[in-house]
Design an enzyme around this catalytic site. Structure first.
Site, PDB file in Angstrom:
ATOM      1  N   SER A 263       0.803  -1.348  -0.585  1.00 33.05           N
ATOM      2  CA  SER A 263       0.084  -0.088   0.391  1.00 33.05           C
ATOM      3  C   SER A 263       1.020   1.147   0.510  1.00 33.05           C
ATOM      4  O   SER A 263       1.712   1.463   0.530  1.00 33.05           O
ATOM      5  CB  SER A 263      -1.186   0.284   1.468  1.00 33.05           C
ATOM      6  OG  SER A 263      -0.010   0.067   2.310  1.00 33.05           O
ATOM      7  N   THR A 264       0.635   2.631  -0.701  1.00 30.95           N
ATOM      8  CA  THR A 264       1.449   3.914  -0.431  1.00 30.95           C
ATOM      9  C   THR A 264       1.185   4.585   0.865  1.00 30.95           C
ATOM     10  O   THR A 264       1.959   4.402   1.308  1.00 30.95           O
ATOM     11  CB  THR A 264      -0.542   4.189  -1.413  1.00 30.95           C
ATOM     12  OG1 THR A 264       0.046   3.635  -2.279  1.00 30.95           O
ATOM     13  CG2 THR A 264       1.071   6.311  -1.080  1.00 30.95           C
ATOM     14  N   GLU A 265       0.585   4.154   1.889  1.00 32.04           N
ATOM     15  CA  GLU A 265       0.380   3.785   3.351  1.00 32.04           C
ATOM     16  C   GLU A 265       1.755   3.673   3.475  1.00 32.04           C
ATOM     17  O   GLU A 265       2.487   4.323   4.329  1.00 32.04           O
ATOM     18  CB  GLU A 265      -0.981   3.503   3.675  1.00 32.04           C
ATOM     19  CG  GLU A 265      -0.691   4.189   5.565  1.00 32.04           C
ATOM     20  CD  GLU A 265      -1.603   3.607   5.866  1.00 32.04           C
ATOM     21  OE1 GLU A 265      -2.965   2.478   5.626  1.00 32.04           O
ATOM     22  OE2 GLU A 265      -2.048   3.462   7.266  1.00 32.04           O
TER      23      GLU A 265
ATOM     24  N   GLY B  83       3.933   1.955   2.365  1.00 36.67           N
ATOM     25  CA  GLY B  83       5.591   2.707   1.245  1.00 36.67           C
ATOM     26  C   GLY B  83       6.024   3.812   1.569  1.00 36.67           C
ATOM     27  O   GLY B  83       7.276   4.044   2.247  1.00 36.67           O
TER      28      GLY B  83
ATOM     29  N   GLU C 277       6.787  -0.320  -5.146  1.00 36.82           N
ATOM     30  CA  GLU C 277       5.588  -0.746  -5.912  1.00 36.82           C
ATOM     31  C   GLU C 277       3.875  -0.698  -5.221  1.00 36.82           C
ATOM     32  O   GLU C 277       4.327  -1.220  -4.733  1.00 36.82           O
ATOM     33  CB  GLU C 277       5.447  -1.923  -6.450  1.00 36.82           C
ATOM     34  CG  GLU C 277       6.960  -1.979  -7.942  1.00 36.82           C
ATOM     35  CD  GLU C 277       6.784  -2.200  -8.843  1.00 36.82           C
ATOM     36  OE1 GLU C 277       5.478  -1.186  -9.561  1.00 36.82           O
ATOM     37  OE2 GLU C 277       7.278  -1.857  -9.483  1.00 36.82           O
TER      38      GLU C 277
ATOM     39  N   CYS D 182      -3.083  -3.937  -8.252  1.00 42.43           N
ATOM     40  CA  CYS D 182      -2.563  -2.403  -8.634  1.00 42.43           C
ATOM     41  C   CYS D 182      -2.844  -1.922  -9.081  1.00 42.43           C
ATOM     42  O   CYS D 182      -3.047  -0.697  -9.172  1.00 42.43           O
ATOM     43  CB  CYS D 182      -1.241  -2.402  -8.020  1.00 42.43           C
ATOM     44  SG  CYS D 182      -0.311  -4.014  -8.638  1.00 42.43           S
TER      45      CYS D 182
HETATM   46  P1  NAP Z   1       0.012  -3.771   2.807  1.00 38.04           P
HETATM   47  O1  NAP Z   1      -0.917  -3.372   4.073  1.00 38.04           O
HETATM   48  O2  NAP Z   1       0.950  -2.195   2.383  1.00 38.04           O
HETATM   49  O3  NAP Z   1       1.262  -4.531   3.058  1.00 38.04           O
HETATM   50  C1  NAP Z   1       1.952  -5.034   2.225  1.00 38.04           C
HETATM   51  C2  NAP Z   1       3.638  -6.176   2.728  1.00 38.04           C
HETATM   52  O4  NAP Z   1       4.090  -4.508   3.583  1.00 38.04           O
HETATM   53  C3  NAP Z   1       2.979  -6.906   3.458  1.00 38.04           C
HETATM   54  O5  NAP Z   1       3.820  -7.558   3.548  1.00 38.04           O
HETATM   55  C4  NAP Z   1       2.737  -6.196   4.836  1.00 38.04           C
HETATM   56  O6  NAP Z   1       2.698  -7.489   6.132  1.00 38.04           O
HETATM   57  C5  NAP Z   1       3.918  -5.509   4.481  1.00 38.04           C
HETATM   58  N1  NAP Z   1       3.566  -4.649   5.854  1.00 38.04           N
HETATM   59  C6  NAP Z   1       2.937  -4.035   6.403  1.00 38.04           C
HETATM   60  N2  NAP Z   1       3.307  -2.814   7.486  1.00 38.04           N
HETATM   61  C7  NAP Z   1       4.362  -2.833   7.502  1.00 38.04           C
HETATM   62  C8  NAP Z   1       5.204  -1.516   8.077  1.00 38.04           C
HETATM   63  N3  NAP Z   1       4.968  -1.187   9.242  1.00 38.04           N
HETATM   64  N4  NAP Z   1       7.007  -2.020   7.375  1.00 38.04           N
HETATM   65  C9  NAP Z   1       7.227  -2.706   7.021  1.00 38.04           C
HETATM   66  N5  NAP Z   1       6.413  -3.806   6.139  1.00 38.04           N
HETATM   67  C10 NAP Z   1       4.788  -3.973   5.892  1.00 38.04           C
HETATM   68  O7  NAP Z   1      -0.615  -3.992   1.415  1.00 38.04           O
HETATM   69  P2  NAP Z   1      -1.333  -5.455   1.099  1.00 38.04           P
HETATM   70  O8  NAP Z   1      -3.172  -4.627   2.017  1.00 38.04           O
HETATM   71  O9  NAP Z   1      -0.489  -6.125   1.237  1.00 38.04           O
HETATM   72  O10 NAP Z   1      -1.173  -5.169  -0.381  1.00 38.04           O
HETATM   73  C11 NAP Z   1      -2.535  -4.149  -1.282  1.00 38.04           C
HETATM   74  C12 NAP Z   1      -1.801  -3.031  -1.915  1.00 38.04           C
HETATM   75  O11 NAP Z   1      -0.925  -3.541  -1.919  1.00 38.04           O
HETATM   76  C13 NAP Z   1      -2.639  -2.080  -2.715  1.00 38.04           C
HETATM   77  O12 NAP Z   1      -2.285  -0.870  -2.391  1.00 38.04           O
HETATM   78  C14 NAP Z   1      -1.939  -2.380  -3.527  1.00 38.04           C
HETATM   79  O13 NAP Z   1      -1.861  -1.890  -4.816  1.00 38.04           O
HETATM   80  C15 NAP Z   1      -0.509  -2.487  -4.106  1.00 38.04           C
HETATM   81  N6  NAP Z   1       0.160  -3.838  -5.059  1.00 38.04           N
HETATM   82  C16 NAP Z   1       1.181  -3.400  -5.449  1.00 38.04           C
HETATM   83  C17 NAP Z   1       1.704  -3.169  -6.766  1.00 38.04           C
HETATM   84  C18 NAP Z   1       2.700  -3.148  -7.442  1.00 38.04           C
HETATM   85  O14 NAP Z   1       3.112  -3.221  -8.441  1.00 38.04           O
HETATM   86  N7  NAP Z   1       2.100  -1.291  -7.585  1.00 38.04           N
HETATM   87  C19 NAP Z   1       1.325  -4.870  -6.792  1.00 38.04           C
HETATM   88  C20 NAP Z   1       0.321  -5.621  -5.648  1.00 38.04           C
HETATM   89  C21 NAP Z   1      -0.196  -4.807  -4.758  1.00 38.04           C
HETATM   90  P3  NAP Z   1       1.627  -7.973   6.554  1.00 38.04           P
HETATM   91  O15 NAP Z   1       0.919  -8.703   5.839  1.00 38.04           O
HETATM   92  O16 NAP Z   1       2.294  -9.274   7.441  1.00 38.04           O
HETATM   93  O17 NAP Z   1       0.626  -7.389   6.640  1.00 38.04           O
END
Ligand code: NAP
Ligand code: MG
Length: 491
Positions: A249-251, A253, A270, A304
């Site tokens: 997520s952007t948040e 990231g 990403e 995404c």
């Molecule tokens: P997320 O909540 O940001 O989590 C992504 C990964 O980061 C997970 O492995 C998560 O672990 C980990 N994480 C969570 N908090 C963290 C922190 N404070 N520090 C470091 N790592 C942390 O996103 P998501 O809900 O899994 O995925 C959906 C998002 O990914 C959407 O916004 C989507 O657009 C984006 N996405 C982007 C692309 C691209 O190529 N641009 C591709 C696919 C998805 P946990 O799962 O254990 O919480």
């Protein structure tokens, strides 16, 4: 109407899953009850002794328990990657290529096993795991095996060297594919890896770990540690990691970017998206409607780069809406393991809550909601009907924010200038699609749309040779192609 699955799932946690009358035999799908961390080519229990559950979102039932890595485990994995680095980066590149090639072959050989596991852990239709996720994951390893001994051709006269130990954090929407996008280029360039899969979908990455061991990769070159957000956060904070590659997520990231500021560590991000899928009046409309459906309902909209904002030229809007609604009625929402299913289960209870919240918001904002009348499976799974909002305005929350579910908004436009301005009026810049019969319009739109990827007369097409990534708040850095490889070397 929803087609009912004729299969009955029987579960034996000790050994394996099996189906009655399964169209695909998955008897060979061995599932463990408990998964440990993969460090130094060994499966080891977590330092805390804590495990969490991964569930099947179609049933709400536990599939297995998985190790929860804390900072001590992260440290252990990073040390293992660091120890493996000198030998791996100085290995004859031809041999490095052979290891990566071997991983590709093994994924290919286990395609069915991986597909079933991915669909069970993730909720995505088996048809998609089988034809997209798993073959593409193998393709990424094949493609990068090809680069391993040709880095000097990829970056002529620049003496490319690996970055060192890379920490890779991936989301839950394409678990194996995201692992492949990250691990394959890192290895080709001579880096060693610590990868953390998402909490709700760790199983295919752990299966990949088994296969990496089988491929005889030197211990420590790839380490896979499961856990939660804190595990990722510990990786970001670890001083011995040279680069963080993050997809999510952007948040999160943004948080990672601010934590790394001033540390000298490399970073690629990403992040989220809100892709504009644009239908011009001269497009082949039936094909365009298929592209709209694929753009937003593929993988339950957990994509995404989903075409979640649809723009249709006014003169054909009525016709497109009619065709779109008719097509939505034919979509089957159901058991991810049924090969007739078009839309599987929403990945988690939390994600379903988020999607439903957005649907309510859309209605409150005054938009017209259309949902297909399909029956949803019963039980404790997480389901959402394919949804379409018309009568939306640019300022609506459902138009501005990433919903990450099967929810489409539709706006109309008169001129190219108008639609380009509307499409670009977002914080995101990951993807877009254009449907038209005219090449000149394609070139104009692809030039002016602020998106890292723009598809023309197709949508959601991926290939290891094509760089993928965003700009604005969709992140920076590319994955795939030479650009993606460049993110894992220094000069
Ligand atoms: P997320 O909540 O940001 O989590 C992504 C990964 O980061 C997970 O492995 C998560 O672990 C980990 N994480 C969570 N908090 C963290 C922190 N404070 N520090 C470091 N790592 C942390 O996103 P998501 O809900 O899994 O995925 C959906 C998002 O990914 C959407 O916004 C989507 O657009 C984006 N996405 C982007 C692309 C691209 O190529 N641009 C591709 C696919 C998805 P946990 O799962 O254990 O919480
Ligand atoms: Mg799961």
């Amino acid at each position: 109407m929803m087609a009912k699955s004729n299969k009955k799932l029987t579960i034996n946690y000790q050994t394996k899953w099996s189906y009655d009358k399964a169209p695909e035999s998955i008897d060979h799908l061995l599932l463990k009850e408990k998964y440990d961390l993969f460090i130094n080519n060994q499966f080891v229990p977590p330092a805390s002794g804590d495990y969490f559950e991964t569930i099947n979102p179609a049933t709400g039932k536990r599939i297995a328990t998985v190790a929860l890595a804390n900072s001590r485990d992260v440290d252990k994995a990073v040390n293992s990657a660091r120890n493996a680095l000198p030998a791996w980066q100085s290995l004859n590149p031809v041999d490095r290529a052979k290891y990566i090639f071997r991983i590709a072959r093994l994924i290919q050989e286990r395609e069915r096993e991986f597909s079933v596991l991915e669909s069970m852990d993730c909720g995505k239709p088996i048809r998609e795991s089988k034809s997209i996720d798993i073959p593409l994951a193998a393709a990424h390893f094949f493609y990068h095996a090809g680069w391993a001994d040709k880095l000097e051709y990829a970056f002529p006269n620049r003496k490319p060297r690996p970055l060192g130990v890379v920490g890779q954090i991936i989301p839950w929407n394409f678990p194996l594919l995201m692992a492949a996008w990250k691990i394959a280029p890192a290895l080709a360039a001579g880096n060693t890896v610590v990868l953390k899969p998402a909490e709700t979908t760790p199983l295919t990455a752990l299966k990949l770990a088994e296969l990496i061991r089988e491929a005889d990769l030197p211990p420590g070159v790839v380490n896979i540690i499961t856990g939660a957000g804190d595990t990722g956060s510990d990786m970001v904070a670890h001083p011995q990691i040279d680069k963080i590659a993050f997809t999510g997520s952007t948040e999160v990231g943004k948080m990672i970017q601010s934590k790394l500021a001033g540390t000298g560590k490399r970073l690629t991000l990403e992040l989220g998206g809100k892709g504009a899928n644009i239908i011009l009046e001269d497009a082949a409309l039936d094909q365009a409607v298929e592209g709209i459906i694929n753009g937003i309902y593929f993988n339950q909209g957990h994509v995404c780069c989903a075409g979640s904002r649809l723009f249709v030229q006014e003169s054909v809007a009525e016709l497109v809406i009619r065709k779109l609604k008719d097509r939505m009625e034919t979509l089957i929402v159901g058991d991810p393991l049924d090969k007739n299913t078009d839309i599987g289960a929403i990945n988690s209870a939390n994600q379903l809550k988020t999607i439903n919240r957005y649907i309510k918001t859309g209605v409150k904002e005054g938009a017209d909601l259309y949902q297909s009348s399909c029956e949803l499976p019963g039980g404790k799974g997480f389901w959402c009907r394919p949804s379409l909002f018309t009568q939306v305005s640019q300022s609506n929350k459902i138009v501005q924010e990433e919903i990450f579910g099967p929810v489409l908004t539709l706006q109309t436009f008169r001129t190219l200038e108008e639609v380009i301005e509307k499409a670009n009026n977002t914080f995101y810049g990951l993807s877009a699609g254009v449907w038209t019969d005219k090449g000149a319009k394609i070139f104009k739109m692809t030039r002016e749309l602020q998106a890292g990827v723009v598809w023309a007369n197709t949508y959601n097409k991926f290939d290891p040779t094509a760089p993928f990534g965003g700009y604005k708040e969709s992140g920076f850095g590319r994955e795939g192609g030479i650009h993606g490889l460049a993110a894992y070397v220094q000069f």
